[in-house]
Scaffold this active site. Structure first.
Site, PDB file in Angstrom:
ATOM      1  N   HIS A   1      79.869  91.792  82.402  1.00 49.74           N
ATOM      2  CA  HIS A   1      80.335  90.405  82.545  1.00 49.74           C
ATOM      3  C   HIS A   1      81.847  90.349  82.344  1.00 49.74           C
ATOM      4  CE1 HIS A   1      76.540  87.787  82.174  1.00 49.74           C
ATOM      5  NE2 HIS A   1      76.168  88.999  82.528  1.00 49.74           N
TER       6      HIS A   1
ATOM      7  N   PRO B   1      75.691  84.065  64.733  1.00 55.38           N
ATOM      8  CA  PRO B   1      75.661  84.802  65.995  1.00 55.38           C
ATOM      9  C   PRO B   1      76.535  84.247  67.119  1.00 55.38           C
ATOM     10  CG  PRO B   1      73.625  83.570  65.705  1.00 55.38           C
ATOM     11  CD  PRO B   1      74.404  83.409  64.442  1.00 55.38           C
TER      12      PRO B   1
ATOM     13  N   LYS C   1      78.810  89.100  67.374  1.00 55.41           N
ATOM     14  CA  LYS C   1      79.496  90.216  66.725  1.00 55.41           C
ATOM     15  C   LYS C   1      78.623  91.131  65.861  1.00 55.41           C
ATOM     16  CE  LYS C   1      83.549  89.778  68.336  1.00 55.41           C
ATOM     17  NZ  LYS C   1      83.112  90.129  69.683  1.00 55.41           N
TER      18      LYS C   1
HETATM   19  P1  FAD Z   1      68.962  95.789  61.421  1.00 53.94           P
HETATM   20  O1  FAD Z   1      68.903  95.711  62.878  1.00 53.94           O
HETATM   21  O2  FAD Z   1      68.489  94.642  60.615  1.00 53.94           O
HETATM   22  O3  FAD Z   1      68.145  97.088  60.995  1.00 53.94           O
HETATM   23  C1  FAD Z   1      67.770  97.344  59.676  1.00 53.94           C
HETATM   24  C2  FAD Z   1      66.510  98.190  59.676  1.00 53.94           C
HETATM   25  O4  FAD Z   1      66.171  98.513  58.336  1.00 53.94           O
HETATM   26  C3  FAD Z   1      65.326  97.418  60.248  1.00 53.94           C
HETATM   27  O5  FAD Z   1      64.668  98.196  61.223  1.00 53.94           O
HETATM   28  C4  FAD Z   1      64.456  97.150  59.040  1.00 53.94           C
HETATM   29  O6  FAD Z   1      63.081  97.090  59.375  1.00 53.94           O
HETATM   30  C5  FAD Z   1      64.780  98.336  58.156  1.00 53.94           C
HETATM   31  N1  FAD Z   1      64.527  98.113  56.743  1.00 53.94           N
HETATM   32  C6  FAD Z   1      64.745  96.988  56.023  1.00 53.94           C
HETATM   33  N2  FAD Z   1      64.387  97.150  54.746  1.00 53.94           N
HETATM   34  C7  FAD Z   1      63.935  98.417  54.642  1.00 53.94           C
HETATM   35  C8  FAD Z   1      63.416  99.194  53.560  1.00 53.94           C
HETATM   36  N3  FAD Z   1      63.273  98.669  52.341  1.00 53.94           N
HETATM   37  N4  FAD Z   1      63.046 100.466  53.800  1.00 53.94           N
HETATM   38  C9  FAD Z   1      63.168 101.005  55.038  1.00 53.94           C
HETATM   39  N5  FAD Z   1      63.649 100.326  56.102  1.00 53.94           N
HETATM   40  C10 FAD Z   1      64.024  99.053  55.896  1.00 53.94           C
HETATM   41  N6  FAD Z   1      73.498  89.243  66.576  1.00 53.94           N
HETATM   42  C11 FAD Z   1      74.079  88.822  67.673  1.00 53.94           C
HETATM   43  O7  FAD Z   1      75.188  89.269  67.953  1.00 53.94           O
HETATM   44  N7  FAD Z   1      73.422  87.928  68.498  1.00 53.94           N
HETATM   45  C12 FAD Z   1      72.139  87.464  68.220  1.00 53.94           C
HETATM   46  O8  FAD Z   1      71.568  86.700  68.964  1.00 53.94           O
HETATM   47  C13 FAD Z   1      71.515  87.892  67.063  1.00 53.94           C
HETATM   48  N8  FAD Z   1      70.261  87.471  66.751  1.00 53.94           N
HETATM   49  C14 FAD Z   1      69.687  87.908  65.578  1.00 53.94           C
HETATM   50  C15 FAD Z   1      68.414  87.463  65.215  1.00 53.94           C
HETATM   51  C16 FAD Z   1      67.819  87.878  64.010  1.00 53.94           C
HETATM   52  C17 FAD Z   1      66.438  87.373  63.628  1.00 53.94           C
HETATM   53  C18 FAD Z   1      68.545  88.738  63.154  1.00 53.94           C
HETATM   54  C19 FAD Z   1      67.944  89.162  61.830  1.00 53.94           C
HETATM   55  C20 FAD Z   1      69.800  89.188  63.538  1.00 53.94           C
HETATM   56  C21 FAD Z   1      70.398  88.784  64.744  1.00 53.94           C
HETATM   57  N9  FAD Z   1      71.668  89.225  65.147  1.00 53.94           N
HETATM   58  C22 FAD Z   1      72.246  88.788  66.256  1.00 53.94           C
HETATM   59  C23 FAD Z   1      72.411  90.189  64.398  1.00 53.94           C
HETATM   60  C24 FAD Z   1      72.212  91.623  64.924  1.00 53.94           C
HETATM   61  O9  FAD Z   1      70.946  91.727  65.484  1.00 53.94           O
HETATM   62  C25 FAD Z   1      72.412  92.510  63.728  1.00 53.94           C
HETATM   63  O10 FAD Z   1      73.759  92.398  63.337  1.00 53.94           O
HETATM   64  C26 FAD Z   1      72.052  93.974  63.978  1.00 53.94           C
HETATM   65  O11 FAD Z   1      70.654  94.091  64.102  1.00 53.94           O
HETATM   66  C27 FAD Z   1      72.547  94.847  62.828  1.00 53.94           C
HETATM   67  O12 FAD Z   1      72.000  96.118  62.908  1.00 53.94           O
HETATM   68  P2  FAD Z   1      71.627  96.910  61.608  1.00 53.94           P
HETATM   69  O13 FAD Z   1      71.135  98.233  62.090  1.00 53.94           O
HETATM   70  O14 FAD Z   1      72.732  96.849  60.638  1.00 53.94           O
HETATM   71  O15 FAD Z   1      70.444  96.090  60.918  1.00 53.94           O
HETATM   72  C1  DHB Z   2      73.347  86.595  72.955  1.00 52.72           C
HETATM   73  C2  DHB Z   2      73.393  86.394  71.616  1.00 52.72           C
HETATM   74  C3  DHB Z   2      74.510  85.843  71.036  1.00 52.72           C
HETATM   75  O1  DHB Z   2      74.568  85.661  69.712  1.00 52.72           O
HETATM   76  C4  DHB Z   2      75.601  85.480  71.809  1.00 52.72           C
HETATM   77  O2  DHB Z   2      76.687  84.929  71.218  1.00 52.72           O
HETATM   78  C5  DHB Z   2      75.558  85.687  73.167  1.00 52.72           C
HETATM   79  C6  DHB Z   2      74.428  86.238  73.742  1.00 52.72           C
HETATM   80  C7  DHB Z   2      72.130  87.176  73.564  1.00 52.72           C
HETATM   81  O3  DHB Z   2      71.183  87.437  72.821  1.00 52.72           O
HETATM   82  O4  DHB Z   2      72.096  87.367  74.782  1.00 52.72           O
END
Ligand code: FAD
Ligand code: DHB
Length: 384
Positions: free
Chosen positions: A72, A288, A292
């Site tokens: 995009h 969100p 980021k």
């Molecule tokens: P996570 O993806 O949370 O991964 C952490 C992992 O650790 C998970 O698989 C979990 O199951 C595991 N875990 C947790 N506790 C334990 C434990 N005790 N023992 C073993 N494993 C464990 N960001 C955006 O930019 N746009 C969005 O639309 C957006 N939507 C989101 C919706 C939701 C519901 C959430 C929670 C987050 C969203 N985010 C969004 C943020 C983005 O998805 C996260 O920043 C990203 O997933 C971060 O990655 P991570 O690997 O740090 O954490």
């Molecule tokens: C999406 C999520 C976001 O938080 C955003 O700012 C833009 C797009 C997505 O899930 O596509």
């Protein structure tokens, strides 16, 4: 059992770290409490910054993303009955974003780890961290894993951050008085580019996953439940907010997935204690609106990989000692940008008419001044 880096969590942060360490010849074990099916189905973010795309490609896990991801070169800000394009190709030449679902990134990383014989354990119970100051180890399901270093990649609700002794971490946080209802729908996107909409009814976002699957978000009250939002109500509200410019009709379809995400900002400093290093959501979360969260997780892991590579090569701790400071600079820039995008586009219940007019005036400025639009664009596509 012994490994060099014990990684808690198989989200984007934990899986990518394990893969990048493998490419440097460093061993790791990933412990994930959920099943493989669960983490591969969890629908979350979708916008990958250029730097995230480059990291995945350089690491050899970008092939499907390059094939199926959607590049995009702009986004639309829609408010006051008109749409305004933020044109990346003009404002930040050569930089763009790619729309590719987080769950697809997770699938690609799991496949790469398993193909390389990586040790990723799912459905692991009761992970606990011990002896963080020296000779750390993890216990889980009756087993013990000794490691040189522990990487806490277990997200906001994980066990790593709470394992740091009380008083060590400074916490900065803000809860927003609303949430996002996100849906995935089997329908072709009604727009080629993402639409961020501000209306008096609240914020709405039109995103997508493929030519046949769209992703939408609605600003909803903080205490909203998916049960309150039958499909018809979601489409009616999306139409009311997105069909706010002449000639735009929103196509509807089968809703495949629904979820409510609270809007919160959080930073724990420093992102390290003893031999524990926190990465991604375990250390910080952003609302969100700026897209980021996932990109910050990838950026942390890039920094941590370099630091661990130096440490395991010759024992030098300089980069490891500077890990937190190096990451927090980007984290706080993203905090500010995410707060800014959120306040620019959402309705706040206690805003008076004056505050609402100020918000519109700011939107007019962002969409008419090249300098202001460039600020938005360069933060959105991601700082180098
Ligand atoms: P996570 O993806 O949370 O991964 C952490 C992992 O650790 C998970 O698989 C979990 O199951 C595991 N875990 C947790 N506790 C334990 C434990 N005790 N023992 C073993 N494993 C464990 N960001 C955006 O930019 N746009 C969005 O639309 C957006 N939507 C989101 C919706 C939701 C519901 C959430 C929670 C987050 C969203 N985010 C969004 C943020 C983005 O998805 C996260 O920043 C990203 O997933 C971060 O990655 P991570 O690997 O740090 O954490
Ligand atoms: C999406 C999520 C976001 O938080 C955003 O700012 C833009 C797009 C997505 O899930 O596509």
């Amino acid at each position: 059992m012994r490994t060099q880096v014990g990684i808690i969590g198989a989200g984007p942060a934990g899986l990518l770290l394990s893969h990048l360490l493998h490419l440097r010849g460093i061993s790791s074990v990933v412990l994930e409490k959920r099943s493989r099916e669960y983490v591969e189905r969890r629908v979350r973010a979708g916008v990958l910054e250029q730097g995230t795309v480059d990291t995945l490609v350089e690491a050899g896990v970008g092939e499907r993303m390059l094939r199926e991801g959607l590049p995009h070169h702009g986004i639309e800000l829609r408010y006051g009955g008109a749409g305004h394009r933020i044109a990346f190709e003009k404002l930040v030449p050569g930089r763009s974003i790619t729309v590719y679902g987080q769950q697809e990134v997770v699938k690609d990383l799991i496949a790469a780890r398993l193909a390389a014989g990586g040790d990723v354990r799912f459905e692991v119970e009761d992970v606990a961290l011990h002896s963080l100051e020296s000779e750390p180890y993890l216990t889980f399901g009756g087993e013990r894993l000794d490691c040189d270093v522990i990487a806490g990649c277990d997200g906001f609700h994980g066990v790593s951050r709470p394992a740091v002794p009380e008083g060590v971490l400074s916490v900065f946080e803000r809860d927003y008085p609303f949430a996002w209802l996100g849906i995935l729908a089997r329908v072709a996107p009604s727009s080629e580019e993402l639409i961020y909409t501000r209306t008096e009814r609240g914020f709405a976002l039109h995103s997508m996953r493929s030519p046949t699957v769209s992703r939408f978000y609605l600003q909803v009250p903080a205490d909203a439940h998916v049960e309150d939002w039958p499909d018809e109500r979601i489409w009616a509200e999306l139409k009311a907010r997105l069909e706010s410019v002449p000639g735009f009709t929103l196509a509807t379809g089968e809703i495949m997935e629904k979820g409510v995400t609270p809007m919160r900002a959080f930073v724990a400093e420093p992102m390290q204690y003893g031999r524990l290093y926190l990465a991604g959501d375990a250390a910080h979360i952003v609302p969100p609106t700026g897209a980021k969260g996932l990109n910050l997780a990838v950026a942390d892991v890039r920094v941590l990989t370099e630091a661990l590579a130096a440490y395991f090569a010759d024992g030098s701790t300089e980069l490891l000692d500077g890990y937190s400071a190096a990451c927090l600079k980007r984290v706080w820039r993203a905090q500010h940008f995410s707060w800014w995008m959120t306040t620019l586009l959402h309705t706040f219940e206690d805003d008076d008419p004056y505050a609402r007019r100020l918000q519109l005036s700011y939107l007019d400025y962002v969409t008419s001044s090249e300098a202001a639009a460039t600020t938005l664009a360069e933060n959105y596509v991601g700082l180098p």
